[in-house]
Design a protein around this motif. Sequence first.
Motif, PDB file in Angstrom:
ATOM      1  N   GLY A   7     -15.602 -95.912 -22.283  1.00  0.00           N
ATOM      2  CA  GLY A   7     -15.983 -96.021 -20.876  1.00  0.00           C
ATOM      3  C   GLY A   7     -15.121 -97.027 -20.156  1.00  0.00           C
ATOM      4  O   GLY A   7     -14.918 -98.148 -20.637  1.00  0.00           O
ATOM      5  N   HIS A  10     -17.106-100.556 -14.709  1.00  0.00           N
ATOM      6  CA  HIS A  10     -17.099-102.003 -14.472  1.00  0.00           C
ATOM      7  C   HIS A  10     -17.290-102.784 -15.774  1.00  0.00           C
ATOM      8  O   HIS A  10     -16.631-103.796 -16.000  1.00  0.00           O
ATOM      9  CB  HIS A  10     -18.170-102.363 -13.441  1.00  0.00           C
ATOM     10  N   ALA A  11     -18.174-102.311 -16.643  1.00  0.00           N
ATOM     11  CA  ALA A  11     -18.406-103.019 -17.907  1.00  0.00           C
ATOM     12  C   ALA A  11     -17.200-102.864 -18.835  1.00  0.00           C
ATOM     13  O   ALA A  11     -16.741-103.844 -19.438  1.00  0.00           O
ATOM     14  CB  ALA A  11     -19.672-102.493 -18.581  1.00  0.00           C
ATOM     15  N   ALA A  31     -13.701 -90.936 -20.013  1.00  0.00           N
ATOM     16  CA  ALA A  31     -13.926 -89.499 -19.849  1.00  0.00           C
ATOM     17  C   ALA A  31     -13.312 -89.008 -18.534  1.00  0.00           C
ATOM     18  O   ALA A  31     -12.998 -87.831 -18.395  1.00  0.00           O
ATOM     19  CB  ALA A  31     -15.428 -89.219 -19.866  1.00  0.00           C
ATOM     20  N   GLU A  32     -13.135 -89.930 -17.577  1.00  0.00           N
ATOM     21  CA  GLU A  32     -12.645 -89.522 -16.265  1.00  0.00           C
ATOM     22  C   GLU A  32     -11.114 -89.453 -16.263  1.00  0.00           C
ATOM     23  O   GLU A  32     -10.443 -90.168 -17.017  1.00  0.00           O
ATOM     24  CB  GLU A  32     -13.149 -90.477 -15.184  1.00  0.00           C
ATOM     25  N   ARG A  39     -16.949 -98.127  -8.418  1.00  0.00           N
ATOM     26  CA  ARG A  39     -17.910 -97.013  -8.279  1.00  0.00           C
ATOM     27  C   ARG A  39     -18.725 -97.061  -6.974  1.00  0.00           C
ATOM     28  O   ARG A  39     -18.940 -96.036  -6.338  1.00  0.00           O
ATOM     29  CB  ARG A  39     -18.827 -96.979  -9.499  1.00  0.00           C
ATOM     30  N   VAL A  76     -15.004 -89.596 -25.514  1.00  0.00           N
ATOM     31  CA  VAL A  76     -15.305 -89.813 -26.930  1.00  0.00           C
ATOM     32  C   VAL A  76     -16.421 -88.848 -27.317  1.00  0.00           C
ATOM     33  O   VAL A  76     -17.485 -88.824 -26.691  1.00  0.00           O
ATOM     34  CB  VAL A  76     -15.723 -91.285 -27.169  1.00  0.00           C
ATOM     35  N   CYS A 102     -20.674 -96.821 -21.634  1.00  0.00           N
ATOM     36  CA  CYS A 102     -20.615 -95.437 -21.124  1.00  0.00           C
ATOM     37  C   CYS A 102     -21.542 -95.182 -19.946  1.00  0.00           C
ATOM     38  O   CYS A 102     -21.727 -94.024 -19.545  1.00  0.00           O
ATOM     39  CB  CYS A 102     -20.851 -94.443 -22.260  1.00  0.00           C
ATOM     40  N   GLY A 103     -22.104 -96.247 -19.348  1.00  0.00           N
ATOM     41  CA  GLY A 103     -22.732 -96.110 -18.048  1.00  0.00           C
ATOM     42  C   GLY A 103     -24.012 -95.291 -18.019  1.00  0.00           C
ATOM     43  O   GLY A 103     -24.771 -95.225 -18.994  1.00  0.00           O
ATOM     44  N   TRP A 124     -21.920 -89.528  -8.478  1.00  0.00           N
ATOM     45  CA  TRP A 124     -21.863 -90.628  -9.429  1.00  0.00           C
ATOM     46  C   TRP A 124     -20.461 -90.821  -9.998  1.00  0.00           C
ATOM     47  O   TRP A 124     -20.138 -91.843 -10.564  1.00  0.00           O
ATOM     48  CB  TRP A 124     -22.886 -90.398 -10.568  1.00  0.00           C
ATOM     49  N   ASP A 271     -24.653-100.290 -17.616  1.00  0.00           N
ATOM     50  CA  ASP A 271     -25.786 -99.408 -17.314  1.00  0.00           C
ATOM     51  C   ASP A 271     -26.387 -98.747 -18.550  1.00  0.00           C
ATOM     52  O   ASP A 271     -27.530 -98.303 -18.519  1.00  0.00           O
ATOM     53  CB  ASP A 271     -25.341 -98.291 -16.353  1.00  0.00           C
ATOM     54  N   GLY A 282     -28.652-101.367 -13.139  1.00  0.00           N
ATOM     55  CA  GLY A 282     -27.790-100.506 -12.324  1.00  0.00           C
ATOM     56  C   GLY A 282     -27.041-101.277 -11.259  1.00  0.00           C
ATOM     57  O   GLY A 282     -27.042-100.893 -10.100  1.00  0.00           O
ATOM     58  N   ALA A 283     -26.418-102.375 -11.653  1.00  0.00           N
ATOM     59  CA  ALA A 283     -25.694-103.191 -10.673  1.00  0.00           C
ATOM     60  C   ALA A 283     -24.352-103.609 -11.248  1.00  0.00           C
ATOM     61  O   ALA A 283     -24.242-103.954 -12.429  1.00  0.00           O
ATOM     62  CB  ALA A 283     -26.512-104.430 -10.327  1.00  0.00           C
ATOM     63  N   VAL A 284     -23.345-103.577 -10.383  1.00  0.00           N
ATOM     64  CA  VAL A 284     -21.978-103.906 -10.796  1.00  0.00           C
ATOM     65  C   VAL A 284     -21.900-105.304 -11.388  1.00  0.00           C
ATOM     66  O   VAL A 284     -21.268-105.524 -12.427  1.00  0.00           O
ATOM     67  CB  VAL A 284     -21.036-103.795  -9.573  1.00  0.00           C
TER      68      VAL A 284
HETATM   69  C1  LIG Z   1     -22.305 -94.140  -5.364  1.00  0.00           C
HETATM   70  C2  LIG Z   1     -22.759 -95.376  -6.070  1.00  0.00           C
HETATM   71  C3  LIG Z   1     -22.981 -96.539  -5.330  1.00  0.00           C
HETATM   72  C4  LIG Z   1     -23.378 -97.703  -5.983  1.00  0.00           C
HETATM   73  N1  LIG Z   1     -23.553 -98.835  -5.237  1.00  0.00           N
HETATM   74  C5  LIG Z   1     -23.787 -99.991  -5.866  1.00  0.00           C
HETATM   75  C6  LIG Z   1     -23.832-101.212  -5.121  1.00  0.00           C
HETATM   76  O1  LIG Z   1     -23.706-101.217  -3.894  1.00  0.00           O
HETATM   77  N2  LIG Z   1     -24.027-102.369  -5.805  1.00  0.00           N
HETATM   78  C7  LIG Z   1     -24.191-102.392  -7.156  1.00  0.00           C
HETATM   79  O2  LIG Z   1     -24.344-103.472  -7.730  1.00  0.00           O
HETATM   80  N3  LIG Z   1     -24.162-101.247  -7.877  1.00  0.00           N
HETATM   81  C8  LIG Z   1     -23.964-100.062  -7.276  1.00  0.00           C
HETATM   82  N4  LIG Z   1     -23.922 -98.907  -8.001  1.00  0.00           N
HETATM   83  C9  LIG Z   1     -24.184 -98.960  -9.456  1.00  0.00           C
HETATM   84  C10 LIG Z   1     -22.953 -99.448 -10.212  1.00  0.00           C
HETATM   85  O3  LIG Z   1     -21.841 -98.684  -9.837  1.00  0.00           O
HETATM   86  C11 LIG Z   1     -23.203 -99.348 -11.709  1.00  0.00           C
HETATM   87  O4  LIG Z   1     -24.290-100.193 -12.038  1.00  0.00           O
HETATM   88  C12 LIG Z   1     -21.956 -99.786 -12.494  1.00  0.00           C
HETATM   89  O5  LIG Z   1     -20.876 -98.934 -12.207  1.00  0.00           O
HETATM   90  C13 LIG Z   1     -22.240 -99.767 -13.991  1.00  0.00           C
HETATM   91  O6  LIG Z   1     -21.054-100.025 -14.687  1.00  0.00           O
HETATM   92  P1  LIG Z   1     -20.828 -99.419 -16.149  1.00  0.00           P
HETATM   93  O7  LIG Z   1     -19.465 -99.839 -16.544  1.00  0.00           O
HETATM   94  O8  LIG Z   1     -21.976 -99.744 -17.006  1.00  0.00           O
HETATM   95  O9  LIG Z   1     -20.879 -97.848 -15.942  1.00  0.00           O
HETATM   96  P2  LIG Z   1     -19.948 -96.915 -15.080  1.00  0.00           P
HETATM   97  O10 LIG Z   1     -19.297 -97.666 -13.970  1.00  0.00           O
HETATM   98  O11 LIG Z   1     -20.792 -95.751 -14.730  1.00  0.00           O
HETATM   99  O12 LIG Z   1     -18.797 -96.473 -16.095  1.00  0.00           O
HETATM  100  C14 LIG Z   1     -19.094 -95.730 -17.247  1.00  0.00           C
HETATM  101  C15 LIG Z   1     -17.881 -94.898 -17.562  1.00  0.00           C
HETATM  102  O13 LIG Z   1     -18.005 -94.411 -18.890  1.00  0.00           O
HETATM  103  C16 LIG Z   1     -17.509 -93.090 -18.924  1.00  0.00           C
HETATM  104  N5  LIG Z   1     -18.023 -92.411 -20.107  1.00  0.00           N
HETATM  105  C17 LIG Z   1     -19.280 -91.991 -20.349  1.00  0.00           C
HETATM  106  N6  LIG Z   1     -19.358 -91.396 -21.564  1.00  0.00           N
HETATM  107  C18 LIG Z   1     -18.111 -91.437 -22.091  1.00  0.00           C
HETATM  108  C19 LIG Z   1     -17.548 -90.978 -23.301  1.00  0.00           C
HETATM  109  N7  LIG Z   1     -18.285 -90.352 -24.221  1.00  0.00           N
HETATM  110  N8  LIG Z   1     -16.237 -91.164 -23.514  1.00  0.00           N
HETATM  111  C20 LIG Z   1     -15.467 -91.829 -22.607  1.00  0.00           C
HETATM  112  N9  LIG Z   1     -15.955 -92.278 -21.425  1.00  0.00           N
HETATM  113  C21 LIG Z   1     -17.266 -92.088 -21.185  1.00  0.00           C
HETATM  114  C22 LIG Z   1     -18.005 -92.501 -17.621  1.00  0.00           C
HETATM  115  O14 LIG Z   1     -17.294 -91.332 -17.292  1.00  0.00           O
HETATM  116  C23 LIG Z   1     -17.743 -93.664 -16.665  1.00  0.00           C
HETATM  117  O15 LIG Z   1     -16.459 -93.599 -16.136  1.00  0.00           O
HETATM  118  C24 LIG Z   1     -23.562 -97.700  -7.392  1.00  0.00           C
HETATM  119  C25 LIG Z   1     -23.356 -96.540  -8.120  1.00  0.00           C
HETATM  120  C26 LIG Z   1     -22.957 -95.387  -7.468  1.00  0.00           C
HETATM  121  C27 LIG Z   1     -22.703 -94.132  -8.263  1.00  0.00           C
END
Ligand SMILES: Cc1cc2nc3c(=O)[nH]c(=O)nc-3n(C[C@H](O)[C@H](O)[C@H](O)COP(=O)(O)OP(=O)(O)OC[C@H]3O[C@@H](n4cnc5c(N)ncnc54)[C@H](O)[C@@H]3O)c2cc1C
Length: 384
Positions: A7, A10-11, A31-32, A39, A76, A102-103, A124, A271, A282-284
């Motif tokens: 993934g 942000h994380a 995956a993207e 995001r 993956v 992986c969010g 998303w 996430d 669910g926060a960046v």
């Molecule tokens: C439109 C929108 C607006 C938002 N607004 C806010 C905001 O204003 N403030 C805030 O704090 N938060 C906001 N959020 C929430 C915030 O974006 C998420 O909490 C944050 O992105 C989580 O980060 P993450 O790295 O855990 O997951 P993500 O950013 O979702 O990244 C996970 C990544 O892992 C990838 N992945 C999944 N499975 C696999 C796999 N098997 N192999 C390879 N890659 C994989 C996914 O494709 C994705 O790219 C918003 C979300 C969205 C969708």
Amino acid sequence: MRIGIVGAGHAGIEAAQAARQAGAEVSIFSAEAVLPYFRPRLVSVAMGQVAPEAITMHPASWYEARGMRLQLAAPVSDLDVAGRALVAGGVREAFDTLILACGALPICPRLSDAGGVPPIGTLWSMAEALAIRTQLPTIRRVVVIGGAALGVESALRAREQQLDVVLIERLTRLFPLLLGEDAAGVVQRQMEERGVTVRTGQTVVAVTASAGGGRLVHLSDGSRLEADLVLSCIGAAPNLTLARQAGLPVARGIMADPCLQAAPGIFVAGDACQVGDRPARGAVREAAAQGRLAGQNAVAAIAGGALQPFAFSVVPMTVRCGGVEVNAAGSPAGAGVAEQRLDDGANPACFRALTRQVAGGRVAGVQMVGTREGFDALLADLGR
Ligand SMILES: Cc1cc2nc3c(=O)[nH]c(=O)nc-3n(C[C@H](O)[C@H](O)[C@H](O)COP(=O)(O)OP(=O)(O)OC[C@H]3O[C@@H](n4cnc5c(N)ncnc54)[C@H](O)[C@@H]3O)c2cc1C
């Protein structure tokens, strides 16, 4: 030291940076197909207000310069927990530690289909944002389902593009988990002044094809709305697909200990992660902070160093768009929690309030509309 990261949100990117700074070799699997991006800005991309490239976190050269191996369009498909290995594109690779970042996946109500076209869209990923952006010239009427942050922002941004927008919220007010009746009323009035129709206390019971080639949204009160785009903004659930397949412990999220470790040498962040009874919010900010710690702990685990626990902090919600600003944290008034207004109500565009536990007087929530005055100081009092 070799670390594999699943993934590139942000994380994942924060984890990669922290692990690299600590001297590890880092491979990131995304995956993207596009470079990692901010995001939260997807709504502006979907509504044609910002170019997709403008929300990219870093150019490809940034990863190269830091010696990070970033594989795009490389989902993956399998994890081997005991072997600390993963499979992407049919190729198995073993690492010293793995980080799962992986969010979450968007939740979409399952309703009847609209004659071949997907009845309800979600927003998303970049692919989903680009799909909406491509359709924009044919979209005039939008129905947004969900009256929390994503729904409110999507509705306001669609309205900025002169689209006809109806927002549907199942409960009786906007931001039902964060704002009380009065604060939510101010937000609703401001949205209506900007031309968004807000319908609370309604659910979408079906979406069917309309005679004109669009969609017909059926509401619980029997009314129907014509729409060219129906967007589900009712939340997201941790992505558990890989963890389940690999036999890692899952509850609402992938279960991790306080140091974000789900199994020896397997860390989780963002996430997808749940620590004890605390699922991700669910926060960046939280995802990035967990990513940083997971990166550091993944290196420490290899080097035989001490793992550090994650320090949870208050995660406020902010929406600022189309002239509407909402800042909130904690809980609204309800059983055992009372609201205390902090302003005199003289300015109808602003609202400031605290909520407190009736027993003991601890601060339970902060709600502000149209202002941020004193917000950070009040946040520090939450729980006190
Ligand atoms: C439109 C929108 C607006 C938002 N607004 C806010 C905001 O204003 N403030 C805030 O704090 N938060 C906001 N959020 C929430 C915030 O974006 C998420 O909490 C944050 O992105 C989580 O980060 P993450 O790295 O855990 O997951 P993500 O950013 O979702 O990244 C996970 C990544 O892992 C990838 N992945 C999944 N499975 C696999 C796999 N098997 N192999 C390879 N890659 C994989 C996914 O494709 C994705 O790219 C918003 C979300 C969205 C969708």
